[in-house]
Design an enzyme around this catalytic site. Structure first.
Site, mmCIF file in Angstrom:
data_model
loop_
_atom_site.group_PDB
_atom_site.id
_atom_site.type_symbol
_atom_site.label_atom_id
_atom_site.label_comp_id
_atom_site.label_asym_id
_atom_site.label_seq_id
_atom_site.Cartn_x
_atom_site.Cartn_y
_atom_site.Cartn_z
ATOM 1 N N TYR A 90 -7.081 14.086 -15.288
ATOM 2 C CA TYR A 90 -8.406 14.123 -14.665
ATOM 3 C C TYR A 90 -8.611 15.396 -13.844
ATOM 4 O O TYR A 90 -7.734 15.812 -13.086
ATOM 5 C CB TYR A 90 -8.575 12.919 -13.726
ATOM 6 C CG TYR A 90 -8.648 11.595 -14.441
ATOM 7 C CD1 TYR A 90 -9.617 11.352 -15.415
ATOM 8 C CD2 TYR A 90 -7.743 10.585 -14.133
ATOM 9 C CE1 TYR A 90 -9.675 10.122 -16.059
ATOM 10 C CE2 TYR A 90 -7.803 9.349 -14.767
ATOM 11 C CZ TYR A 90 -8.779 9.127 -15.733
ATOM 12 O OH TYR A 90 -8.833 7.919 -16.366
ATOM 13 N N LYS A 148 10.991 -8.051 6.552
ATOM 14 C CA LYS A 148 9.529 -8.145 6.442
ATOM 15 C C LYS A 148 9.046 -7.294 5.253
ATOM 16 O O LYS A 148 9.807 -6.465 4.737
ATOM 17 C CB LYS A 148 8.884 -7.666 7.744
ATOM 18 C CG LYS A 148 9.244 -6.230 8.127
ATOM 19 C CD LYS A 148 8.884 -5.926 9.577
ATOM 20 C CE LYS A 148 9.246 -4.496 9.931
ATOM 21 N NZ LYS A 148 9.155 -4.248 11.389
HETATM 22 C C1 LIG Z 1 10.347 -3.601 11.788
HETATM 23 C C2 LIG Z 1 11.044 -3.960 13.063
HETATM 24 C C3 LIG Z 1 12.418 -3.718 13.239
HETATM 25 C C4 LIG Z 1 13.258 -2.956 12.212
HETATM 26 O O1 LIG Z 1 13.003 -1.588 12.342
HETATM 27 P P1 LIG Z 1 13.864 -0.497 11.511
HETATM 28 O O2 LIG Z 1 13.493 0.786 12.135
HETATM 29 O O3 LIG Z 1 13.409 -0.593 10.097
HETATM 30 O O4 LIG Z 1 15.296 -0.860 11.688
HETATM 31 C C5 LIG Z 1 13.018 -4.178 14.391
HETATM 32 N N1 LIG Z 1 12.294 -4.817 15.362
HETATM 33 C C6 LIG Z 1 10.962 -5.031 15.239
HETATM 34 C C7 LIG Z 1 10.251 -5.719 16.333
HETATM 35 C C8 LIG Z 1 10.296 -4.606 14.099
HETATM 36 O O5 LIG Z 1 8.972 -4.811 13.990
#
Ligand SMILES: *Cc1c(COP(=O)(O)O)cnc(C)c1O
Length: 395
Positions: free
Chosen positions: A275, A49
């Protein structure tokens, strides 16, 4: 914006002021390392993602599927469509919430698999799904208090979905809230609830679908959470969810952030920089201006609190970080010149700066740092075997 396919080599970065380098060999290595923790019939879902945590979803997807992952997880429907349009055919689970008939139709059309989080959503989907059956993944809330049906209602929920036409239960899953903590109390409580829910579903006399529970932290820390599938994000990218989890396997970070020196100048002692003049030199100072700023994802809160690597050494960033540029104090490395490559995250010689370092300074987590680099930065894929030879603008 340049796509990965248009930027196949580091040489095309010759004219770029700043970029993200992704080492796909490191990602493949991490997948193989994670696989060594898993029984052969436990599947690995690579969670890609948010553009693969900033690493570039399509090229990471191709890499992980070749290296031993068999499924992909995304947060949104457009993230899934991007992968399908690039020709990726593996199963793709949409981890985020969806609830409209239009979303269901889009997922059906692109063969993306939805997460089912409530009876109402199940009824809407069953109603809108007329042509072909769609695999659905039932989400239980065992203590994260985010998406999912309360674990006590798991058996009821399974019965409801089983009775609906066109919906095929492909898995049942839950998500940990504290798996990266050395204190295991909440994690064990959640796992106990998951087990209870599964026992109740079994009592219905049904054959159990595949089960999954583990994120990176649980995958690294507790084999009992592996079940039929693990959902791994952070560890794929070479970071450990917490220091106490770093012993399990040897991971390699994949992402480096680089930029070029665009001007060098010497200013007198007592000169204000950037700045607000929040930094004032206390000696005659050689300043290097670098073409990267907060619009590229360098957090402004790091102003005067970060170091960067240049010519194998470490120098401080000084003054406020601006939208497109930062300034360095390079007095102690006099050879620094226009065109030099500056490493903000990554390695130069024996020195390394990691997303964990930035996260510690900022009081946040490495996940947020990785996701923070904006698309103004082109991504370039490199392979470990072919260490890039940096070319200077002036050569
Ligand atoms: C993002 C996510 C993961 C992965 O999590 P990590 O800690 O990055 O391994 C697994 N399951 C769900 C439902 C997630 O939203």
């Amino acid at each position: 914006m340049l796509s990965w396919e248009e930027t196949p080599s580091i040489s095309s970065m010759r004219w770029e002021r700043a970029w993200v380098e992704v080492n796909l060999s490191a990602i493949a290595h991490n997948v193989r390392q994670i696989r060594t923790l898993l029984p052969p019939n436990t599947e690995l879902m690579a969670v890609i993602k948010a553009d693969a945590y900033g690493h570039g979803a399509v090229s990471v997807a191709r890499t992980v599927l070749k290296a031993g992952a068999s499924r992909l997880g995304v947060a949104t429907i457009p993230e899934g469509i991007e992968l399908r349009e690039a020709g990726i055919r593996s199963p793709i689970l949409v981890l985020g919430a969806t609830y409209t008939p239009e979303q269901l139709q889009a997922m059906s059309r692109w063969q993306l698999e939805p997460t089912l989080c409530s009876p109402k959503q199940a009824l809407v989907f069953a109603e809108s799904c007329r042509d072909r059956p769609i695999p659905v993944h039932l989400k239980l809330d065992t203590g994260m208090s985010r998406l999912g049906v309360p674990w006590q209602e798991a058996a009821q929920f399974v019965e409801l979905v089983r009775g609906l036409p066109h919906l095929k239960i492909a898995s049942i899953y839950s998500h940990f809230a504290t798996a990266d903590s050395p204190d295991r109390a909440v994690m064990d409580l959640q796992h106990g609830r998951f087990r209870q829910a599964i026992a109740q579903i079994r009592e219905l006399g049904l054959e159990l679908p595949p089960l999954h529970l583990a994120n990176s932290a649980a995958t690294l820390s507790d084999r009992a959470t592996h079940y039929d599938l693990v959902r791994v994000g952070l560890a794929i990218y070479g970071l450990y969810p917490a220091p106490h989890l770093s012993g399990a396997i040897a991971l390699q970070t994949a992402l480096q952030v680089k930029a070029r020196v665009t001007q060098v100048k010497t200013v007198a002692a007592g000169t204000g920089v950037s700045y607000g003049h929040r930094f004032v030199t206390d000696r005659e100072t050689r300043l290097a201006v670098v073409g990267i700023g907060y619009a590229d994802g360098v957090p402004r809160h790091l102003s005067d609190r970060m170091q960067v690597l240049i010519r194998g050494g470490r120098v401080p960033q000084v003054g406020a970080i601006t939208m497109d540029q930062i300034m360095l104090d390079v007095t102690d490395i006099p050879q620094v010149d226009v065109g030099d490559v500056v490493t903000l995250l990554g390695r130069d010689g024996d020195e390394t700066i990691s997303a964990d370092d930035w996260a510690a300074t900022l009081g946040t987590i490495s996940w947020e740092i990785l996701c923070g680099f904006k698309h103004r930065l082109p991504r370039v894929a490199i392979a470990e075997e072919r260490r890039p030879r940096e070319s200077k603008l002036r050569s």
